[in-house]
Design an enzyme around this catalytic site. Structure first.
Site, PDB file in Angstrom:
ATOM      1  N   ASP A   1       0.826  -1.221   0.000  1.00 21.33           N
ATOM      2  CA  ASP A   1       0.000   0.000   0.000  1.00 21.33           C
ATOM      3  C   ASP A   1       0.850   1.257   0.000  1.00 21.33           C
ATOM      4  OD1 ASP A   1      -2.433  -1.310   0.015  1.00 21.33           O
ATOM      5  OD2 ASP A   1      -2.688  -1.184   2.190  1.00 21.33           O
TER       6      ASP A   1
ATOM      7  N   ASP B   1      -7.350   2.976  12.919  1.00 18.83           N
ATOM      8  CA  ASP B   1      -6.047   3.632  12.832  1.00 18.83           C
ATOM      9  C   ASP B   1      -6.120   5.020  12.184  1.00 18.83           C
ATOM     10  OD1 ASP B   1      -4.688   1.645  14.158  1.00 18.83           O
ATOM     11  OD2 ASP B   1      -4.351   0.475  12.340  1.00 18.83           O
TER      12      ASP B   1
END
Ligand code: ARG
Length: 446
Positions: A53, A163
């Site tokens: 990512d 997160d």
């Protein structure tokens, strides 16, 4: 839902890219004031792990925003990470500057220690290692963004997790002048598209397209795995998910007792030898791993609404938290012990929910420190095939008198003859209420 103008503009699934250009797409999705508009973005600090990512992101930000990218990789004690390799990859992908910060000491002293003092567990099982790491990572992102002239911070969180909440609320609190971009939340690429993008742009991809990995987050205090079969609640854990902890059935047949020494609530020794905190956490983790201790299979109520299953490996926390709690109960009075559990839960919830910088957390920490002033002593934990059980305790501050606890009278602090008077008064209201509610004609008997 997704078509309604009021719907949250979080796109989490792989969907076909809209017809509009990238700038319009990104602008259309800005909802909060701290989100960056493309024209504000000139130099970006990217929180870089080296995984797929954030590697795709490193290229994507340069292309989509025509911006320079500086990377920051934070070492919180992820086992087996090669930071030289991560840094090299960042440079290869065009980072104009790269930083690797060893934040293990700060993480241990300023984040894990307060968690130990607060017996911090969320949802009865999760020792918060990720939740504790995020505010520190985001604080460091702010520091490095400022010192390297960045106007924007980018991170790799999805729109489905906690997160993003922890990282963005930290940045928005500490650095209102900085903007934030979260490409995974907006770029509408699924894993296959990301791999295609990576191949196209010369980004090395580990493993085959077939072998989608677990989604991992780890640090000194634990490791989580998500995704794959874990999302199927009826699927029992497969062995390959356990990366740290020995499966209990394969753990040694001989138990091992480890004695943890605490000073004012802080673990300071293992089996009588004093150790620095980071070394101590690693040593206790090693013992837990060996004996199959610290496997947690957890369904969690996330801040962002969903319930999600995680497999956690928390070998150090599964030994140190119960040891600390035991010692704390031994030195605390019944009143302190009753009261503190509520504050412990509140502390864990605030931290889980991304509000590390909330003043209530510091207020509660002041109380935790006050209680922990006397949490000094040793606790022996017996480790055996997945369990960690308290077996010995000692403390100069124990509110415990071995003679009083036996049947013999002693010391003049306690007379058994005084008990009936206490019981009569202690139970008075309960007895009256019982009579009023249960005995017919009770009102007549005075
Ligand atoms: N469910 C845990 C939490 O919300 C762990 C999250 C792990 N994060 C990750 N990016 N895999 O704190």
């Amino acid at each position: 839902m997704a078509d309604s103008p009021d719907a949250p503009r979080i796109q989490v699934h792989s969907i076909p890219a809209p017809e509009t250009g990238p700038e319009e797409r990104m602008r259309a999705r800005a909802t909060a004031s701290y989100e960056a508009n493309p024209e504000d973005v000139n130099r970006v600090l990217l929180l870089y792990s080296g995984g797929l990512d954030t590697s795709v992101m490193l290229k994507w930000i340069q292309d989509e925003y025509e911006a320079e990218v500086v990377t920051l990789t934070v070492n919180l004690g992820q086992p087996g990470e090669d930071y030289g390799v991560v840094e090299g990859k960042a440079r290869q992908l065009g980072a104009v500057d790269t930083f690797v910060v060893d934040a293990r000491e700060e993480f241990a002293h300023d984040f894990i220690v307060p968690a130990i003092k607060a017996n911090a567990i969320y949802g009865l099982a999760y020792p918060l290692f990720t939740a504790l790491g995020r505010p520190l990572i985001a604080k460091l992102a702010v520091d490095y963004a400022r010192q390297s002239g960045c106007d924007t911070i980018a991170h790799g969180c999805t729109g489905k997790g906690n997160d993003q909440v922890r990282i963005e609320s930290t940045i928005a609190t500490l650095a209102p002048e900085l903007k934030i971009i979260a490409p995974v939340r907006s770029w509408a690429m699924g894993r296959d598209e990301e791999i295609a993008y990576a191949r196209e742009h010369g980004i090395p991809v580990k493993g085959g397209v077939e072998s989608a990995p677990y989604s991992i987050d780890d640090n000194l205090w634990g490791r989580s795995s998500e995704g794959k079969w874990i999302e199927d609640l009826s699927h029992a854990p497969e062995d390959d998910v356990f990366d740290l902890v020995t499966r209990p059935e394969e753990a040694p047949d001989e138990p091992e007792t480890v004695t943890i020494g605490f000073e004012a609530g802080v673990p300071v020794s293992v089996n009588g030898s004093q150790m620095g905190l980071v070394d101590l956490l690693e040593e206790v983790a090693r013992l837990g791993m060996k004996h199959g201790v610290g496997i947690v299979d957890h369904i969690e109520d996330r801040i962002v609404g969903l319930k999600v299953r995680d497999i956690y490996e928390v070998p150090a926390a599964a030994i140190l938290l119960p040891a600390h709690a035991e010692l704390e109960r031994l030195v605390g009075t019944i009143h302190q012990n009753q009261f503190k559990a509520n504050l412990d839960r509140q502390w864990a919830y605030l931290v889980y929910a991304g509000l590390w910088w909330e003043p209530l957390r510091s207020n509660i920490d002041a109380y935790m420190d006050s209680v922990n002033e006397f949490v000094t002593g040793e606790i022996g934990m017996k480790l055996y095939k997945g369990s960690a059980r308290v077996v010995t305790r000692s403390s100069p501050h124990a509110v415990y008198d071995a003679q009083l606890a036996t049947f013999a009278e002693s010391g003049g602090l306690f007379s058994q003859q005084a008990s009936p008077g206490f019981i009569e008064i202690w139970s008075l209201q309960s007895r009256m209420a019982w009579r009023l509610r249960n005995a017919s004609g009770a009102a007549d008997e005075s």
